[in-house]
Scaffold this motif. Sequence first.
Motif, PDB file in Angstrom:
ATOM      1  N   THR A 148       0.392  -1.126   0.251  1.00 40.62           N
ATOM      2  CA  THR A 148      -0.175   0.243   0.183  1.00 40.62           C
ATOM      3  C   THR A 148       0.962   1.170   0.068  1.00 40.62           C
ATOM      4  OG1 THR A 148      -0.054  -0.043   2.322  1.00 40.62           O
ATOM      5  CG2 THR A 148      -1.138  -1.388   1.472  1.00 40.62           C
ATOM      6  N   THR A 149       0.313   2.450  -0.869  1.00 37.25           N
ATOM      7  CA  THR A 149       1.077   4.001  -0.619  1.00 37.25           C
ATOM      8  C   THR A 149       0.639   4.653  -0.779  1.00 37.25           C
ATOM      9  OG1 THR A 149       2.729   4.959  -1.540  1.00 37.25           O
ATOM     10  CG2 THR A 149       1.384   3.499  -3.058  1.00 37.25           C
ATOM     11  N   ARG A 150       0.616   5.425   0.832  1.00 31.79           N
ATOM     12  CA  ARG A 150      -0.501   6.196   0.379  1.00 31.79           C
ATOM     13  C   ARG A 150       0.052   7.813  -0.217  1.00 31.79           C
ATOM     14  NH1 ARG A 150       0.087   7.011   7.225  1.00 31.79           N
ATOM     15  NH2 ARG A 150       2.260   6.678   6.520  1.00 31.79           N
ATOM     16  N   GLY A 151       1.132   7.654  -0.998  1.00 29.67           N
ATOM     17  CA  GLY A 151       0.992   9.037  -1.878  1.00 29.67           C
ATOM     18  C   GLY A 151       1.132  10.096  -1.609  1.00 29.67           C
ATOM     19  N   ALA A 152       1.463  11.130  -1.803  1.00 27.28           N
ATOM     20  CA  ALA A 152       1.439  12.747  -1.096  1.00 27.28           C
ATOM     21  C   ALA A 152       0.758  12.395   0.231  1.00 27.28           C
ATOM     22  CB  ALA A 152       1.112  13.997  -1.996  1.00 27.28           C
ATOM     23  N   ARG A 153       1.533  13.379   1.431  1.00 30.56           N
ATOM     24  CA  ARG A 153       0.885  13.915   1.977  1.00 30.56           C
ATOM     25  C   ARG A 153       1.516  15.016   2.663  1.00 30.56           C
ATOM     26  NH1 ARG A 153       3.212   8.773   4.283  1.00 30.56           N
ATOM     27  NH2 ARG A 153       4.536   9.390   5.902  1.00 30.56           N
ATOM     28  N   ARG A 154       0.459  15.934   3.959  1.00 31.58           N
ATOM     29  CA  ARG A 154       0.907  17.211   4.345  1.00 31.58           C
ATOM     30  C   ARG A 154       1.422  16.868   5.525  1.00 31.58           C
ATOM     31  NH1 ARG A 154      -0.943  21.075   1.420  1.00 31.58           N
ATOM     32  NH2 ARG A 154      -2.891  21.172   0.712  1.00 31.58           N
TER      33      ARG A 154
END
Lengths: 85, 397
Positions: free
Chosen positions: A6-12
């Motif tokens: 799994t990957t969450r991609g960009a996050r703040r």
Amino acid sequence: MRATKTTRGARRLAEPERVKVAASPDGRPGSIEGRRVEAIRDSWIVEDRWWTKAPIRRRYYEAVTAGGTVEVVYREPGGRWLRHR
Amino acid sequence: MVISAFINRFELAVAAGGSEALLGRAVALAPPEQGDRRLGEVSAAAEAQGVRKGLKLGEALGRCPELVLIPADPVGAAAEWERVLVALEAIGAAVEAPQLGQAMFQADGLLRMHGGLDRLIRATSKAIARPVRLGVAPGPFSAAVAAATARPRRPVRVAAGEQGARRFLAPQPVGLLVRDRRTEKLPQLLERFGIDRLGELAAMRRGDIADRFGKAGIAAHDLAQGRELKVVPRVIPLAIAESINLPESAGVGGPQLLHALDLLVGRLLARPERDGLTFRSVELSAELDSGGTWRRSVCFREALADRERIRIALSHMFDGLPAPARSLRLAAVQFGPPTADQKSLLDEPAEARIERLRQAILQTRAAAGRDSALRAVAVEPNSRLPERRMALVPFEV
């Protein structure tokens, strides 16, 4: 060690988190997570996104707690308290 | 000819514990926690009440308040689907599996082996061992459409040749073009232009289609005309393993266990399937004398093919062995490039350093997941809201 796919991609970064604050009668934080607030070093208001349907209004406090740590917390109009790490 | 097998609502049936559990019940695969909460596959009873796959959860519950949501079981579905594919391969089929629940293979080479098409169809149905819809047609697309329109135990057969496929496809709706990756986005556009059937598409001039719909349009036109691609059998990922049974005295630990490990590493490196590739990560496992098993995964700092270095990297893993081992197994899980990463004594060009950095990131991701190598970038550095200033994004070289 097993790899996850799994990957969450960009996050703040520095997303605010909920914090337990007991406010004094004047609305300032009296204790943060059970630690008494010794002093309020600064306080300011941030108003942003007022041109959208989700305007932001925050009352920030930079507080020194009994343990000597400095916390930056803010209160939203609904009364919810959050903290920046 | 191509045989296509289609198992309707495969993921839902696996998650529900069998297709019998779906009979007469309004059931749907629960949407994922994140995203815009759209439903997965839905049962026939739910469909009868207007609930469709991809519908937003709120709307689905509005249409069918008694809808039962079942948590998705992607791992179970993948394992069960793999079992089906292996069973098909066991009857000699070189299978293409474009998605869960749909498989196809070229039948021509198997006809003589099974004694004709009828027997091959029966063997296919028996291998799958669950209610399946089968279609036989000249190409993969027409076979997939035939399977989708078939009923269980009643295969749909399409006449051979482009002509046969064209005649079969002509009355079918253009919506079926979603079954081909190249044309999956076309149906809505075509319908907007008033083209509802594949026959109407086939009758149009190729140049006009190319002008309006580009490459996807040409591919769709070819399909409607019965000109199809060939089946592309799946490539099974390479996985090699070696195991060794240990005598009673060897499984406790110490030099005998290390010697067994050395043997396993040597055997694994000697396997011809490796074809010169290096090992990125391996899995060391043991059957324990006391019952049960033990397993450790090791991801190397750089992909290795050196027996001594692999042995050294793995030798300390035995510290965690909870009981004497009955047998030891070493499996190569991920592979690296075949070329050795020999360091240079001279100054290296920037490309070599970048390549090394790229390899380090790949290793980190293989060991700790795809979120493990991230870069902080300024998004709105002057924002008054601290959480809007910086973001973490995947590190790419």
